[in-house]
Design a protein around this motif. Structure first.
Motif, PDB file in Angstrom:
ATOM      1  N   TYR A 212       0.832  -1.204   0.000  1.00 61.85           N
ATOM      2  CA  TYR A 212       0.000   0.000   0.000  1.00 61.85           C
ATOM      3  C   TYR A 212       0.869   1.258   0.000  1.00 61.85           C
ATOM      4  O   TYR A 212       0.666   2.157  -0.818  1.00 61.85           O
ATOM      5  CB  TYR A 212      -0.929  -0.023   1.213  1.00 61.85           C
ATOM      6  CG  TYR A 212      -1.819   1.188   1.344  1.00 61.85           C
ATOM      7  CD1 TYR A 212      -2.901   1.365   0.489  1.00 61.85           C
ATOM      8  CD2 TYR A 212      -1.593   2.155   2.331  1.00 61.85           C
ATOM      9  CE1 TYR A 212      -3.731   2.469   0.607  1.00 61.85           C
ATOM     10  CE2 TYR A 212      -2.414   3.253   2.451  1.00 61.85           C
ATOM     11  CZ  TYR A 212      -3.483   3.410   1.594  1.00 61.85           C
ATOM     12  OH  TYR A 212      -4.291   4.500   1.717  1.00 61.85           O
TER      13      TYR A 212
ATOM     14  N   ARG B 118       1.186   3.912  -3.057  1.00 58.38           N
ATOM     15  CA  ARG B 118       0.827   5.323  -2.904  1.00 58.38           C
ATOM     16  C   ARG B 118       1.944   6.220  -3.422  1.00 58.38           C
ATOM     17  O   ARG B 118       1.716   7.330  -3.889  1.00 58.38           O
ATOM     18  CB  ARG B 118       0.549   5.650  -1.437  1.00 58.38           C
ATOM     19  CG  ARG B 118      -0.747   5.084  -0.958  1.00 58.38           C
ATOM     20  CD  ARG B 118      -1.348   5.930   0.129  1.00 58.38           C
ATOM     21  NE  ARG B 118      -2.098   7.038  -0.427  1.00 58.38           N
ATOM     22  CZ  ARG B 118      -2.850   7.864   0.291  1.00 58.38           C
ATOM     23  NH1 ARG B 118      -2.946   7.701   1.582  1.00 58.38           N
ATOM     24  NH2 ARG B 118      -3.506   8.851  -0.284  1.00 58.38           N
TER      25      ARG B 118
ATOM     26  N   PHE C  29     -11.817   1.474   1.728  1.00 59.63           N
ATOM     27  CA  PHE C  29     -11.070   2.731   1.822  1.00 59.63           C
ATOM     28  C   PHE C  29      -9.744   2.661   1.088  1.00 59.63           C
ATOM     29  O   PHE C  29      -9.220   3.664   0.625  1.00 59.63           O
ATOM     30  CB  PHE C  29     -10.851   3.171   3.275  1.00 59.63           C
ATOM     31  CG  PHE C  29      -9.839   2.363   4.030  1.00 59.63           C
ATOM     32  CD1 PHE C  29     -10.217   1.246   4.725  1.00 59.63           C
ATOM     33  CD2 PHE C  29      -8.504   2.747   4.059  1.00 59.63           C
ATOM     34  CE1 PHE C  29      -9.296   0.509   5.430  1.00 59.63           C
ATOM     35  CE2 PHE C  29      -7.573   2.013   4.770  1.00 59.63           C
ATOM     36  CZ  PHE C  29      -7.973   0.890   5.458  1.00 59.63           C
TER      37      PHE C  29
ATOM     38  N   THR D  46     -10.473   3.460  -2.648  1.00 59.12           N
ATOM     39  CA  THR D  46     -10.771   4.882  -2.850  1.00 59.12           C
ATOM     40  C   THR D  46      -9.477   5.688  -2.820  1.00 59.12           C
ATOM     41  O   THR D  46      -9.303   6.613  -3.599  1.00 59.12           O
ATOM     42  CB  THR D  46     -11.720   5.428  -1.771  1.00 59.12           C
ATOM     43  OG1 THR D  46     -11.146   5.157  -0.500  1.00 59.12           O
ATOM     44  CG2 THR D  46     -13.076   4.794  -1.861  1.00 59.12           C
ATOM     45  N   ARG D  47      -8.569   5.320  -1.920  1.00 66.17           N
ATOM     46  CA  ARG D  47      -7.316   6.075  -1.821  1.00 66.17           C
ATOM     47  C   ARG D  47      -6.434   5.859  -3.052  1.00 66.17           C
ATOM     48  O   ARG D  47      -5.891   6.801  -3.617  1.00 66.17           O
ATOM     49  CB  ARG D  47      -6.540   5.650  -0.582  1.00 66.17           C
ATOM     50  CG  ARG D  47      -7.183   6.085   0.705  1.00 66.17           C
ATOM     51  CD  ARG D  47      -6.506   7.322   1.270  1.00 66.17           C
ATOM     52  NE  ARG D  47      -7.001   7.602   2.603  1.00 66.17           N
ATOM     53  CZ  ARG D  47      -7.935   8.511   2.871  1.00 66.17           C
ATOM     54  NH1 ARG D  47      -8.487   9.214   1.902  1.00 66.17           N
ATOM     55  NH2 ARG D  47      -8.310   8.713   4.112  1.00 66.17           N
TER      56      ARG D  47
ATOM     57  N   GLY E  16      -8.257   8.273  -5.832  1.00 63.18           N
ATOM     58  CA  GLY E  16      -7.469   9.436  -5.457  1.00 63.18           C
ATOM     59  C   GLY E  16      -8.210  10.479  -4.636  1.00 63.18           C
ATOM     60  O   GLY E  16      -8.192  11.650  -4.961  1.00 63.18           O
ATOM     61  N   ASN E  17      -8.881  10.016  -3.587  1.00 64.46           N
ATOM     62  CA  ASN E  17      -9.612  10.911  -2.681  1.00 64.46           C
ATOM     63  C   ASN E  17     -10.785  11.629  -3.342  1.00 64.46           C
ATOM     64  O   ASN E  17     -11.332  12.567  -2.790  1.00 64.46           O
ATOM     65  CB  ASN E  17      -8.685  11.946  -2.041  1.00 64.46           C
ATOM     66  CG  ASN E  17      -7.588  11.289  -1.233  1.00 64.46           C
ATOM     67  OD1 ASN E  17      -7.687  10.104  -0.911  1.00 64.46           O
ATOM     68  ND2 ASN E  17      -6.552  12.026  -0.904  1.00 64.46           N
TER      69      ASN E  17
ATOM     70  N   ILE F 228     -15.423   9.516  -1.338  1.00 61.79           N
ATOM     71  CA  ILE F 228     -15.313   9.267   0.099  1.00 61.79           C
ATOM     72  C   ILE F 228     -16.426   8.311   0.476  1.00 61.79           C
ATOM     73  O   ILE F 228     -17.602   8.627   0.332  1.00 61.79           O
ATOM     74  CB  ILE F 228     -15.459  10.571   0.911  1.00 61.79           C
ATOM     75  CG1 ILE F 228     -14.479  11.615   0.396  1.00 61.79           C
ATOM     76  CG2 ILE F 228     -15.287  10.289   2.390  1.00 61.79           C
ATOM     77  CD1 ILE F 228     -13.286  11.871   1.224  1.00 61.79           C
TER      78      ILE F 228
ATOM     79  N   THR G 134     -13.745   5.135   4.153  1.00 59.03           N
ATOM     80  CA  THR G 134     -12.711   6.162   4.025  1.00 59.03           C
ATOM     81  C   THR G 134     -12.837   7.178   5.144  1.00 59.03           C
ATOM     82  O   THR G 134     -11.827   7.619   5.710  1.00 59.03           O
ATOM     83  CB  THR G 134     -12.847   6.903   2.680  1.00 59.03           C
ATOM     84  OG1 THR G 134     -13.222   5.975   1.682  1.00 59.03           O
ATOM     85  CG2 THR G 134     -11.568   7.587   2.300  1.00 59.03           C
TER      86      THR G 134
ATOM     87  N   GLU H  78     -11.468   5.749   8.384  1.00 58.51           N
ATOM     88  CA  GLU H  78     -10.006   5.715   8.358  1.00 58.51           C
ATOM     89  C   GLU H  78      -9.450   7.121   8.558  1.00 58.51           C
ATOM     90  O   GLU H  78      -8.509   7.345   9.314  1.00 58.51           O
ATOM     91  CB  GLU H  78      -9.530   5.121   7.029  1.00 58.51           C
ATOM     92  CG  GLU H  78      -8.046   4.850   6.968  1.00 58.51           C
ATOM     93  CD  GLU H  78      -7.316   5.807   6.047  1.00 58.51           C
ATOM     94  OE1 GLU H  78      -6.116   5.672   5.882  1.00 58.51           O
ATOM     95  OE2 GLU H  78      -7.962   6.720   5.495  1.00 58.51           O
ATOM     96  N   GLN H  79     -10.061   8.072   7.860  1.00 60.14           N
ATOM     97  CA  GLN H  79      -9.646   9.478   7.949  1.00 60.14           C
ATOM     98  C   GLN H  79      -9.701   9.972   9.393  1.00 60.14           C
ATOM     99  O   GLN H  79      -8.746  10.545   9.915  1.00 60.14           O
ATOM    100  CB  GLN H  79     -10.587  10.303   7.064  1.00 60.14           C
ATOM    101  CG  GLN H  79     -10.360  11.793   7.099  1.00 60.14           C
ATOM    102  CD  GLN H  79      -9.395  12.212   6.011  1.00 60.14           C
ATOM    103  OE1 GLN H  79      -9.212  11.454   5.055  1.00 60.14           O
ATOM    104  NE2 GLN H  79      -8.788  13.362   6.141  1.00 60.14           N
TER     105      GLN H  79
END
Lengths: 266, 269
Positions: A221, A225, B210, B213-214, B218-219, B222, B226, B229-230
């Protein structure tokens, strides 16, 4: 049985292609001497070499395997004993309550499991790292083992136990020489499932791993990223081969136990 | 097996339930009632009903709905056709194998595939279509999620179809039902339990995604996952994170009630 029409065959072929394409795409570019997953320059093993020369990555790989095997083993012990215990509960309401508790962690979203375990470990003061990851993996694997062992226990003829006791077997003998051999295939399946759950888990581990400890999923991960590195492709090549070997091994083990049973029955 | 030895074997299991099933739920409930300074408050719940959080919940549901729908549309025919093949169980294994490859690796593959210079754009360019950024869009998010969930949807539907007694289908055809009527009135109703479990294993995880989505969206997207987690790992606001988790658990229970298996009316005849 009718033969499949051409259209049906094409549909199935497309589904299989889509399912496997990303995996082979990754493996294909793991042999690319270039830097990207877009243009193949020339064949190289250098990314595989990079994996085996990167001592940090190797430590993470070993950690992942240790966590999987250890959590699988402990979860199998707790889960098998739990399943034997559940079957021994004669009160129907009580038994159903236990079974619904068992299912909570199976259906819970992994984010919720991860977040709640994070609170739990912080509350009781467990340092985040190897221990917290191991304990969480044991925790979410136990119910799977129970579900794999339970059907075997339920199909077992209780006369076998009575017969053993009549013939003078102690409780310990009944457990180790009658019950356990009978439910062995279920225990193996549970252990195997626990290992795959552990190897595949990302979300729960991501929550409960502190700084300094990492499993393969979490490491991939953070690498992903940061962008594309073909080292990840080499890892996926290795993971794919290992997965295939495990699948073959699993089928070998289960089929062997099946044929053994058949032999005994004959 | 009513002897004490087997009762005693419940002991570690009960401890497991207490520590890792009951305690975490209670702790999440407790934390959802705390503010950032550890004072009791219901402010988190009030905040959850603010327009920002409500619209986030709605979009999360919308995405989960779309993901489940597309997964079902692709998985049902696949499962149906698989049961018609010669070595159906072998083919099923081939469907399952990709689900055993690490989730992160499969997601990572799509970063390359959907990239600006990736194979999809290269393919489109052959037809004179300008390369566009496919990554970080709703489409890429839904596509990857559907890709991940397809095997999990196929398995229960395959099992339900496999159990279906074929004579019922023959009977329907003999009685004059055409293919569509047979499917609508016989096959689908008898495999609805499989569809329900498929929806269960897709919809609930889709609400809580999540990682995808990340990495893929790319954000841009949501989801409830997510947001949790945020709050937990970025904002360090465990109270708010727990509140969202409480609602996620509530939604999960509601979905389970809707898709629950009716024991008396199984797919078997």
């Amino acid at each position: 049985m009718k033969k499949l029409s051409a259209g049906a065959k094409i549909y199935l072929v497309i589904v299989f292609l889509v399912l496997y394409a990303p995996i082979f795409y990754l493996i294909f570019y793991s042999f690319n001497s270039g830097e990207t997953m877009n243009s193949f320059e020339s064949f190289t093993w250098e990314h595989y070499q990079a994996v085996f020369e990167d001592s940090r990555l190797l430590v993470i790989l070993i950690n992942t395997v240790i966590i999987a095997l250890l959590s699988g083993l402990i979860a199998t012990i707790i889960g098998t004993l739990g399943a034997i215990g559940i079957v021994s509960v004669k009160n129907k309401k009580m038994r159903n309550t236990l079974l619904s508790f068992n299912n909570v962690l199976i259906v819970s979203p992994d984010v919720v499991i991860g977040a709640s375990f994070l609170i739990l470990f912080t509350m009781i003061g467990v340092k985040l790292g190897f221990t917290s990851v191991l304990v969480s993996h044991i925790a979410f694997s136990v119910p799977i083992v129970v579900l794999m062992v339970l059907p075997k226990l339920l199909e077992m003829n209780t006369n076998l136990i009575d017969a053993a006791q009549d013939l003078g077997a102690s409780r310990r003998d009944v457990l180790t020489r009658v019950i356990l051999p009978y439910i062995k295939p279920g225990i193996f399946a549970g252990f195997f499932m626990a290992i795959t759950y552990s190897l595949d888990d990302f979300a729960v581990t991501f929550f409960v791993t502190g700084n300094g400890f990492s499993t393969l999923s979490v490491e991939i991960y953070s690498m992903a990223r940061a962008g594309i590195t073909l080292t990840v492709n080499a890892i996926s090549g290795i993971v794919f081969i290992v997965t295939i070997l495990i699948v073959i091994g699993y089928y070998f083990v289960t089929n062997r136990s099946k044929t053994r049973h058949a032999e005994v029955r004959q | 097996m009513t002897n004490k030895a087997s009762k005693g074997s419940l002991f570690p299991y009960i401890i497991w339930i207490a520590l890792f099933v009951i305690a975490p739920i209670l702790l999440v409930l407790y934390y959802s009632l705390l503010d950032l300074n550890g004072q009791f408050t219901i402010a988190n719940y009030v905040k959850f009903f603010s327009p920002a959080y409500l619209s986030m919940t709605l979009t999360s549901f919308w995405y989960a709905f779309l993901i489940t729908l597309f997964t079902l549309i692709i998985a049902y025919p696949t499962a149906y056709l698989l049961t018609k093949t010669k070595h159906k169980h072998l083919w099923l294994v081939f469907i399952i194998i990709p689900s055993w490859i690490n989730l992160l690796l499969k997601t990572y593959a799509f970063i390359g595939i959907f990239g600006l210079y990736g194979p999809i754009n290269a393919f489109a360019e052959v037809f004179g279509i300008e390369p566009t950024q496919i990554l970080f869009t709703d489409f890429s998010f839904i596509f990857v999620a559907v890709y991940i969930f397809i095997p999990f949807m196929i398995i229960p539907i395959f099992n339900a179809l496999d159990k279906l007694n074929p004579t019922l289908v023959y009977a329907a055809r003999d009685l004059g039902a055409n293919r569509i009527t047979t499917f609508r009135r016989v096959i689908f109703p008898l495999t609805i339990e499989g569809v329900k479990s498929g929806i269960q294993v897709t919809f609930i995880p889709a609400l809580s995604l999540f990682m995808i989505t990340r990495l893929i969206a790319g954000n841009q997207v949501i989801t409830l996952g997510t947001a949790i987690e945020q709050q937990f790992l970025v904002a360090q606001n465990w109270g708010m994170g727990s509140t969202i988790a409480v609602f996620l658990i509530l939604f999960m229970v509601i979905i389970m009630l809707f898709t629950g298996q009716k024991k008396s009316k199984g797919g078997r005849v």
